[in-house]
Design a protein around this motif. Structure first.
Motif, PDB file in Angstrom:
ATOM      1  N   ARG A  38       0.824  -1.206   0.000  1.00 43.09           N
ATOM      2  CA  ARG A  38       0.000   0.000   0.000  1.00 43.09           C
ATOM      3  C   ARG A  38       0.861   1.261   0.000  1.00 43.09           C
ATOM      4  N   TYR A  39       1.832   1.319   0.911  1.00 48.50           N
ATOM      5  CA  TYR A  39       2.641   2.527   1.005  1.00 48.50           C
ATOM      6  C   TYR A  39       3.652   2.642  -0.133  1.00 48.50           C
ATOM      7  N   THR A  40       4.106   1.542  -0.671  1.00 50.62           N
ATOM      8  CA  THR A  40       4.985   1.601  -1.841  1.00 50.62           C
ATOM      9  C   THR A  40       4.233   2.137  -3.047  1.00 50.62           C
ATOM     10  N   SER A  41       2.993   1.704  -3.230  1.00 55.40           N
ATOM     11  CA  SER A  41       2.208   2.193  -4.363  1.00 55.40           C
ATOM     12  C   SER A  41       1.863   3.671  -4.192  1.00 55.40           C
ATOM     13  N   ARG A  42       1.596   4.102  -2.950  1.00 50.90           N
ATOM     14  CA  ARG A  42       1.337   5.534  -2.719  1.00 50.90           C
ATOM     15  C   ARG A  42       2.577   6.362  -3.011  1.00 50.90           C
ATOM     16  N   GLU A  43       3.736   5.868  -2.601  1.00 49.15           N
ATOM     17  CA  GLU A  43       4.989   6.584  -2.830  1.00 49.15           C
ATOM     18  C   GLU A  43       5.308   6.654  -4.328  1.00 49.15           C
ATOM     19  N   THR A  44       5.087   5.556  -5.033  1.00 51.05           N
ATOM     20  CA  THR A  44       5.332   5.532  -6.477  1.00 51.05           C
ATOM     21  C   THR A  44       4.376   6.475  -7.200  1.00 51.05           C
ATOM     22  N   ASN A  45       3.125   6.474  -6.794  1.00 51.02           N
ATOM     23  CA  ASN A  45       2.141   7.364  -7.402  1.00 51.02           C
ATOM     24  C   ASN A  45       2.532   8.832  -7.186  1.00 51.02           C
TER      25      ASN A  45
END
Length: 75
Positions: A38-45
């Motif tokens: 979840r937090y990796t995808s938020r950071e990538t976004n």
């Protein structure tokens, strides 16, 4: 007293003192993996949003970030 007594102490209480159920290692791993993704995808976004100059793509990323924020609130 033997060394094995220190390595494997006997429990004084057979039942758990707390009323909460115990968390297994598989459940802990699944929770950790879910939060990591979840937090990796938020950071990538957010990284993509910082480099985008196309207005349509920026709107799409904004919509995706809102969807990611709302997906965490559905527990």
């Amino acid at each position: 007293m033997k060394i094995s007594d220190f390595l494997n102490p006997t429990r004084l209480f057979k039942k758990s003192i707390t009323n909460q159920p115990e968390l297994s290692t598989a459940e802990a791993y699944n929770l950790w993996d879910s939060l990591r993704v979840r937090y990796t995808s938020r950071e990538t976004n957010q990284l993509y949003k910082n480099f985008v100059h196309d207005r349509d793509l920026e709107l799409l990323l904004d919509h995706t970030s809102v969807a990611l924020l709302n997906s965490g609130n559905n527990h």
